[in-house]
Design a protein around this motif. Structure first.
Motif, PDB file in Angstrom:
ATOM      1  N   TRP A 167     -10.693  11.697  -4.565  1.00 53.22           N
ATOM      2  CA  TRP A 167      -9.718  11.889  -3.487  1.00 53.22           C
ATOM      3  C   TRP A 167      -9.262  10.533  -2.950  1.00 53.22           C
ATOM      4  O   TRP A 167      -8.081  10.305  -2.690  1.00 53.22           O
ATOM      5  CB  TRP A 167     -10.335  12.744  -2.388  1.00 53.22           C
ATOM      6  CG  TRP A 167      -9.370  13.279  -1.375  1.00 53.22           C
ATOM      7  CD1 TRP A 167      -8.011  13.117  -1.345  1.00 53.22           C
ATOM      8  CD2 TRP A 167      -9.695  14.087  -0.240  1.00 53.22           C
ATOM      9  NE1 TRP A 167      -7.465  13.758  -0.272  1.00 53.22           N
ATOM     10  CE2 TRP A 167      -8.477  14.362   0.430  1.00 53.22           C
ATOM     11  CE3 TRP A 167     -10.879  14.592   0.275  1.00 53.22           C
ATOM     12  CZ2 TRP A 167      -8.441  15.136   1.593  1.00 53.22           C
ATOM     13  CZ3 TRP A 167     -10.832  15.365   1.434  1.00 53.22           C
ATOM     14  CH2 TRP A 167      -9.625  15.624   2.080  1.00 53.22           C
ATOM     15  N   HIS A 168     -10.220   9.617  -2.795  1.00 57.05           N
ATOM     16  CA  HIS A 168      -9.895   8.264  -2.339  1.00 57.05           C
ATOM     17  C   HIS A 168      -8.907   7.606  -3.299  1.00 57.05           C
ATOM     18  O   HIS A 168      -7.905   6.994  -2.888  1.00 57.05           O
ATOM     19  CB  HIS A 168     -11.184   7.451  -2.248  1.00 57.05           C
ATOM     20  CG  HIS A 168     -10.994   6.003  -1.927  1.00 57.05           C
ATOM     21  ND1 HIS A 168     -10.758   5.045  -2.900  1.00 57.05           N
ATOM     22  CD2 HIS A 168     -11.006   5.333  -0.749  1.00 57.05           C
ATOM     23  CE1 HIS A 168     -10.628   3.867  -2.336  1.00 57.05           C
ATOM     24  NE2 HIS A 168     -10.774   4.018  -1.032  1.00 57.05           N
TER      25      HIS A 168
ATOM     26  N   GLY B 255      -3.398   5.633  -4.992  1.00 56.02           N
ATOM     27  CA  GLY B 255      -2.475   5.483  -6.108  1.00 56.02           C
ATOM     28  C   GLY B 255      -3.107   5.221  -7.459  1.00 56.02           C
ATOM     29  O   GLY B 255      -2.391   4.989  -8.429  1.00 56.02           O
ATOM     30  N   SER B 256      -4.431   5.292  -7.558  1.00 49.35           N
ATOM     31  CA  SER B 256      -5.104   5.107  -8.853  1.00 49.35           C
ATOM     32  C   SER B 256      -5.346   6.486  -9.468  1.00 49.35           C
ATOM     33  O   SER B 256      -6.481   6.969  -9.551  1.00 49.35           O
ATOM     34  CB  SER B 256      -6.420   4.348  -8.666  1.00 49.35           C
ATOM     35  OG  SER B 256      -6.197   3.057  -8.168  1.00 49.35           O
TER      36      SER B 256
ATOM     37  N   ARG C 163       0.086   0.442   5.238  1.00 51.68           N
ATOM     38  CA  ARG C 163      -1.080  -0.212   5.838  1.00 51.68           C
ATOM     39  C   ARG C 163      -2.368   0.483   5.415  1.00 51.68           C
ATOM     40  O   ARG C 163      -3.404  -0.169   5.218  1.00 51.68           O
ATOM     41  CB  ARG C 163      -0.958  -0.193   7.366  1.00 51.68           C
ATOM     42  CG  ARG C 163      -2.071  -0.976   8.074  1.00 51.68           C
ATOM     43  CD  ARG C 163      -2.117  -0.693   9.560  1.00 51.68           C
ATOM     44  NE  ARG C 163      -2.553   0.661   9.850  1.00 51.68           N
ATOM     45  CZ  ARG C 163      -3.831   1.067   9.800  1.00 51.68           C
ATOM     46  NH1 ARG C 163      -4.778   0.240   9.437  1.00 51.68           N
ATOM     47  NH2 ARG C 163      -4.136   2.324  10.094  1.00 51.68           N
ATOM     48  N   ARG C 164      -2.297   1.781   5.231  1.00 46.44           N
ATOM     49  CA  ARG C 164      -3.475   2.555   4.828  1.00 46.44           C
ATOM     50  C   ARG C 164      -3.708   2.528   3.321  1.00 46.44           C
ATOM     51  O   ARG C 164      -4.692   3.100   2.842  1.00 46.44           O
ATOM     52  CB  ARG C 164      -3.316   4.010   5.296  1.00 46.44           C
ATOM     53  CG  ARG C 164      -3.303   4.165   6.813  1.00 46.44           C
ATOM     54  CD  ARG C 164      -3.099   5.610   7.222  1.00 46.44           C
ATOM     55  NE  ARG C 164      -3.108   5.751   8.681  1.00 46.44           N
ATOM     56  CZ  ARG C 164      -3.605   6.789   9.331  1.00 46.44           C
ATOM     57  NH1 ARG C 164      -4.145   7.797   8.664  1.00 46.44           N
ATOM     58  NH2 ARG C 164      -3.561   6.844  10.646  1.00 46.44           N
ATOM     59  N   GLY C 165      -2.796   1.913   2.564  1.00 51.53           N
ATOM     60  CA  GLY C 165      -2.966   1.819   1.117  1.00 51.53           C
ATOM     61  C   GLY C 165      -2.465   3.024   0.358  1.00 51.53           C
ATOM     62  O   GLY C 165      -2.827   3.211  -0.806  1.00 51.53           O
ATOM     63  N   CYS C 166      -1.609   3.848   0.976  1.00 53.67           N
ATOM     64  CA  CYS C 166      -1.137   5.097   0.376  1.00 53.67           C
ATOM     65  C   CYS C 166       0.322   4.950  -0.042  1.00 53.67           C
ATOM     66  O   CYS C 166       1.240   5.328   0.693  1.00 53.67           O
ATOM     67  CB  CYS C 166      -1.296   6.247   1.360  1.00 53.67           C
ATOM     68  SG  CYS C 166      -2.988   6.469   1.969  1.00 53.67           S
TER      69      CYS C 166
ATOM     70  N   THR D 171      -2.622   0.682 -13.219  1.00 55.68           N
ATOM     71  CA  THR D 171      -1.602   1.580 -12.696  1.00 55.68           C
ATOM     72  C   THR D 171      -0.270   0.835 -12.669  1.00 55.68           C
ATOM     73  O   THR D 171      -0.217  -0.395 -12.805  1.00 55.68           O
ATOM     74  CB  THR D 171      -1.929   2.030 -11.271  1.00 55.68           C
ATOM     75  OG1 THR D 171      -1.905   0.891 -10.401  1.00 55.68           O
ATOM     76  CG2 THR D 171      -3.313   2.680 -11.199  1.00 55.68           C
ATOM     77  N   ARG D 172       0.803   1.558 -12.469  1.00 57.74           N
ATOM     78  CA  ARG D 172       2.118   0.923 -12.440  1.00 57.74           C
ATOM     79  C   ARG D 172       2.220  -0.101 -11.308  1.00 57.74           C
ATOM     80  O   ARG D 172       2.821  -1.158 -11.458  1.00 57.74           O
ATOM     81  CB  ARG D 172       3.197   1.998 -12.311  1.00 57.74           C
ATOM     82  CG  ARG D 172       3.317   2.831 -13.575  1.00 57.74           C
ATOM     83  CD  ARG D 172       4.005   4.170 -13.312  1.00 57.74           C
ATOM     84  NE  ARG D 172       3.997   4.979 -14.523  1.00 57.74           N
ATOM     85  CZ  ARG D 172       2.947   5.690 -14.935  1.00 57.74           C
ATOM     86  NH1 ARG D 172       1.841   5.696 -14.212  1.00 57.74           N
ATOM     87  NH2 ARG D 172       3.010   6.385 -16.037  1.00 57.74           N
TER      88      ARG D 172
END
Length: 423
Positions: free
Chosen positions: A146-147, A152-153, A293-296, A359-360
């Motif tokens: 989930w993380h 994005g991985s 900011r949250r990396g999403c 990843t891209r």
């Protein structure tokens, strides 16, 4: 049984047995997402444990007390969990160290704030092997999936989720969480039939853990939205809201978000915070910045779909293409065409592949590293938060087996690249 034990023990002089009975009752309620009741019992347990000098029970109760407070929207509960972790580490209670790490990671991830969860996941996955706790290890793999979905991985997320499902776990929520991740990735990449199969399996398994059924319906809502099926979107969003247990304040924004997307009225009795709330309010720019900011990155690109700004929409298309998120990419391209902008061509599968498994987004960061850009410069170029860039750099270094940025660029140059498809 816990209630019966408490009734008997309360007739006797207060001792460690009663304090532990209070603590166990709080734990049962906290793990069942019944935060208000858990809070009451954990406070009784904490008070008695401190009076009796029961240090282990203080640590145990702080953990449940903190998690209950956070589930009710009180972010200061994190202080209780951090204190539980500190004391457990200091006194050498390894099991309670694991519990604190797991609860902190789970809270951050379920709150769509995955970057702070990373250190807790890393710590606990390293430690759990030594305890030979296979069920817990598989649950943690599902949680890490989930993380990785959020950050994005997606390839790594799929691998973790699949590994979590290899062997049935006694943790009922493990299979539900792993299947949910696989369903969400399948839906976002346009494999709707596969996503539906995962959702069906997840709903069957969720019968044993009813407090997560809402999450599966939420994924159905997202898939319906991506498909442009407004009727199914309204049905799934209503099902998610109906299955949601209102005490879980920290995940309420996701329920309200899909009610909003589907045109349903939102529950006005609770305050919705975070980037999802910003999207609901129409503040797409602020929402995208907070997601970054949250990396999403995927969620940030979704927020940009509400924009009329050409550059923001082009950035969204680029993000979706890197992730292979074709349904959302098509949405962005249609909006660009409505604005009179020629939409980018969809890249071929060969072009999207990367031999090192990057990843891209990671591949793009690596390209910018090769021309000497710093993390802040890359962040500005890609519309990302510096912390997100730092995360991608760390990830690509690990995948390439590189000692540093210069080494990563060298390895990349020596790695054969796939040929681009002919136009």
């Amino acid at each position: 049984m816990a209630g019966l034990a408490i009734g008997i023990l309360e007739e006797l002089p207060a001792g460690p047995e009663l304090a532990w009975a209070y603590g166990n009752q709080a734990h049962i309620l906290a793990t069942g997402d019944r935060g208000r009741e858990a809070l009451k019992w954990s406070e009784k347990s904490l008070a008695l444990a401190k009076r009796l000098g029961e240090e282990e029970l203080v640590i145990f109760s702080l953990n449940d007390h903190g998690f209950a407070r956070m589930s009710l929207g009180d972010e200061t509960g994190r202080d209780d969990l951090e204190e539980s972790l500190r004391l457990a580490t200091e006194y050498g209670f390894a099991e309670h160290v694991l519990r604190a790490h797991v609860n902190l990671a789970a809270y951050y991830i379920a709150s769509f704030d995955p970057l702070p969860a990373e250190r807790h996941l890393d710590a606990v996955l390293d430690d759990v092997a030594g305890f030979e706790l296979e069920d817990l290890r598989r649950h943690l793999l599902a949680l890490r999936a989930w993380h990785r979905l959020l950050t994005g991985s997606w390839n790594d997320a799929s691998e973790d989720a699949s590994n979590a499902l290899d062997v049935p776990s006694s943790f009922a929520s493990t299979s539900v969480l792993a299947l949910a991740v696989l369903a969400q990735i399948a839906a976002r990449t346009g494999r709707f039939q596969e996503a539906s199969a995962y959702i069906k399996r997840a709903l069957a398994d969720a019968a044993r853990v009813s407090n997560v059924i809402w999450h599966i319906h939420q994924i159905s809502a997202e898939m319906a939205w991506l498909r442009g099926d407004s009727e199914e979107l309204r049905h799934a969003a209503a099902a998610a809201a109906g299955a949601f247990e209102g005490e879980m304040v920290y995940v309420a924004p996701a329920v309200d978000y899909w009610l909003w997307r589907s045109g349903h009225a939102i529950n006005q009795t609770r305050e919705v915070k975070g980037p999802l709330a910003l999207e609901i309010l129409g503040s797409w720019r602020e929402a995208a910045a907070e997601w970054e900011r949250r990396g999403c990155s995927y969620e940030a690109a979704i927020a940009r779909l509400a924009s009329e700004d050409q550059h923001a929409l082009v950035s969204a298309v680029e993000t979706f293409e890197r992730l292979g998120a074709e349904p959302a990419a098509d949405m962005a391209r249609r909006k660009l065409r409505q604005l009179g902008v020629t939409a980018r061509r969809r890249p071929s599968k060969t072009t999207r592949a990367h031999p090192a498994g990057l990843t891209r987004r990671e591949a793009e960061v690596l390209d910018l590293l090769s021309v000497g850009l710093t993390n802040p410069e890359i962040a500005k170029r890609l519309f990302l938060a510096p912390k997100t860039v730092e995360h991608h750099v760390s990830s690509l270094l690990a995948k390439l087996g590189a000692a540093n940025r210069t080494d990563a660029v060298r390895i990349a140059k020596e790695t054969p690249q796939p040929e681009a498809a002919a136009p």
